[in-house]
Design an enzyme around this catalytic site. Structure first.
Site, PDB file in Angstrom:
ATOM      1  N   GLU A   1      -3.702   4.759  13.520  1.00 45.09           N
ATOM      2  CA  GLU A   1      -3.749   5.627  12.332  1.00 45.09           C
ATOM      3  C   GLU A   1      -5.160   6.230  12.330  1.00 45.09           C
ATOM      4  OE1 GLU A   1      -3.575   3.495   8.598  1.00 45.09           O
ATOM      5  OE2 GLU A   1      -3.145   5.295   7.421  1.00 45.09           O
TER       6      GLU A   1
ATOM      7  N   HIS B   1       4.868   0.788   1.709  1.00 43.35           N
ATOM      8  CA  HIS B   1       4.192  -0.344   1.065  1.00 43.35           C
ATOM      9  C   HIS B   1       4.654  -0.356  -0.381  1.00 43.35           C
ATOM     10  CE1 HIS B   1       1.286  -0.726   4.430  1.00 43.35           C
ATOM     11  NE2 HIS B   1       1.561   0.566   4.561  1.00 43.35           N
TER      12      HIS B   1
ATOM     13  N   ASP C   1       2.723   5.321   1.125  1.00 43.94           N
ATOM     14  CA  ASP C   1       2.342   4.951  -0.253  1.00 43.94           C
ATOM     15  C   ASP C   1       2.617   6.168  -1.139  1.00 43.94           C
ATOM     16  OD1 ASP C   1       0.786   2.291   0.263  1.00 43.94           O
ATOM     17  OD2 ASP C   1       0.005   3.711   1.740  1.00 43.94           O
TER      18      ASP C   1
ATOM     19  N   HIS D   1       0.289  -1.822  11.989  1.00 39.29           N
ATOM     20  CA  HIS D   1      -0.357  -0.520  11.871  1.00 39.29           C
ATOM     21  C   HIS D   1      -1.335  -0.393  13.042  1.00 39.29           C
ATOM     22  CE1 HIS D   1       1.254  -0.520   7.865  1.00 39.29           C
ATOM     23  NE2 HIS D   1       0.589   0.549   7.471  1.00 39.29           N
TER      24      HIS D   1
HETATM   25  N1  ADE Z   1      -1.970  -0.326   3.176  1.00 35.14           N
HETATM   26  C1  ADE Z   1      -1.264   0.536   2.441  1.00 35.14           C
HETATM   27  N2  ADE Z   1      -1.184   1.723   3.053  1.00 35.14           N
HETATM   28  C2  ADE Z   1      -1.834   1.597   4.234  1.00 35.14           C
HETATM   29  C3  ADE Z   1      -2.108   2.466   5.318  1.00 35.14           C
HETATM   30  N3  ADE Z   1      -1.682   3.726   5.342  1.00 35.14           N
HETATM   31  N4  ADE Z   1      -2.823   1.993   6.351  1.00 35.14           N
HETATM   32  C4  ADE Z   1      -3.277   0.741   6.337  1.00 35.14           C
HETATM   33  N5  ADE Z   1      -3.052  -0.118   5.347  1.00 35.14           N
HETATM   34  C5  ADE Z   1      -2.328   0.305   4.305  1.00 35.14           C
HETATM   35 ZN    ZN Z   2       1.083   1.986   5.964  1.00 37.74          ZN
END
Ligand code: ADE
Ligand code: ZN
Length: 331
Positions: A197, A16, A276, A194
């Site tokens: 997670e 991101h 990130d 995504h």
């Molecule tokens: N936005 C930025 N990083 C993220 C993540 N790991 N999961 C979901 N949204 C995100």
């Molecule tokens: Zn992500």
């Protein structure tokens, strides 16, 4: 092992761009744009990066993005990441950007997009780093807002390879965005999302069946469902795994508990990404280093992960094969 990892060409597929905003640049941009931060020093910002789950992180991440105001800010942000790519021998990157994080603050789609794109073009010219842009919808917002974002993207469509889905996962399943993704697919975008997670395997099933994704971002919870593992293996659906992110957001307690090696052992198409990096304590090579050390990986396993990063990319088959061949030749 560290030198070996550094030498390997790598692709990054889950990054991101707003998550690469380092505290130093956050401070600089706050000053430049006359914005008051809730922190008085870089150290204080870093000290706040102690998360107990995804939402905890997202609250800080969206607040941090508030310093990005002008096209030049988006250029500087992206350029700083690309310099790190060069250091880490990332030769191809497919970056996410979250238009709604900016348009909801009154910053135009074009301001963000043009700054990012200009930096990517410069990296192609100066560093021979190729790239793609993936535009993500924020899943905590509604379907209507996602449709509006898709509309705003139309002017920039030729430079956006795919649409994705990010932000707070649990409670916002892929089905919420099925119709937007159908429209995006009809307009020629590829799709990713995504899933798995923090969300259970049903989120991954929905991403595959309803959003027709080419890759699952994260996907680490797939191992809870045998039938799902068989499907992911059969179709070799890539899982863009982000190890340091998973530790920082408490998906796993410690790196030695991470399941990335188990994913490879199941024959799944997993690879390593940084998500990130500014918030999670490391860029791509650092993710490789910590995985290699904690899980005692062999050079062959590391090579497999790097090869998977190219196999899973949106590069042409010819380009994929050139990089994969280079990795195969590394001893
Ligand atoms: N936005 C930025 N990083 C993220 C993540 N790991 N999961 C979901 N949204 C995100
Ligand atoms: Zn992500």
């Amino acid at each position: 092992m560290r030198d070996f990892i550094k030498k390997l060409p790598k692709a990054e597929l889950h990054l991101h761009i707003e998550g690469s905003l380092e505290p130093e640049l956050m401070f600089e941009l706050a000053k430049r744009n006359d914005i008051r931060l809730n922190y008085s020093s870089v150290d204080e910002i870093r000290a706040a990066y102690n998360f107990s789950n995804l939402q905890d992180f997202l609250d800080i991440y969206y607040a941090g993005a508030g310093v990005l105001q002008k096209e030049e800010d988006f250029f500087d942000l992206t350029w700083a990441y690309l310099k790190r790519c060069k250091e880490d021998n990332i030769v191809h990157t497919e970056i996410f950007f979250d238009p709604q994080t900016h348009t909801d603050r009154g910053i135009s789609f074009a301001t963000a997009f043009n700054g990012i794109k200009r930096a990517l073009k410069k990296a192609e010219d100066d560093f021979q780093i190729s790239s793609e842009i993936i535009m993500c919808f924020l899943r905590h917002l509604d379907e209507k807002a996602a449709f509006e974002t898709l509309e705003q993207a139309s002017e920039f469509k030729d430079d956006i390879i795919a649409v994705g889905l990010d932000s707070s996962e649990v409670g916002h399943p892929p089905s919420k965005f099925q119709r937007v993704f159908e429209k995006a697919l009809g307009e020629g975008y590829l799709t990713v999302a995504h899933a798995g997670e923090e969300g259970d395997p049903s989120y991954i099933w929905e991403a595959l069946d309803l959003l027709k994704v080419k890759r699952i971002d994260h996907g680490v919870r797939c191992l809870e469902d045998k039938e799902l593992v068989a499907r992911l293996k059969e179709e070799q659906i890539p899982l863009t795994v982000c190890p340091l992110s998973n530790i920082k957001l408490r998906v796993f307690d410690q790196m030695k508990d991470h399941n990335i090696k188990a994913l490879l052992d199941e024959g799944l198409m997993a690879m390593i990404n940084s998500d990130d990096p500014s918030y999670f304590g490391g860029y791509l090579n650092e993710n490789y280093f910590q995985v290699a050390e904690a899980l005692d990986c062999s050079k062959e396993e590391i090579k497999q992960l790097a090869m998977n990063s190219f196999s899973s990319s949106f590069l042409s088959e010819d380009k994929k094969n050139i990089y994969i061949q280079k990795i195969k030749e590394e001893l």
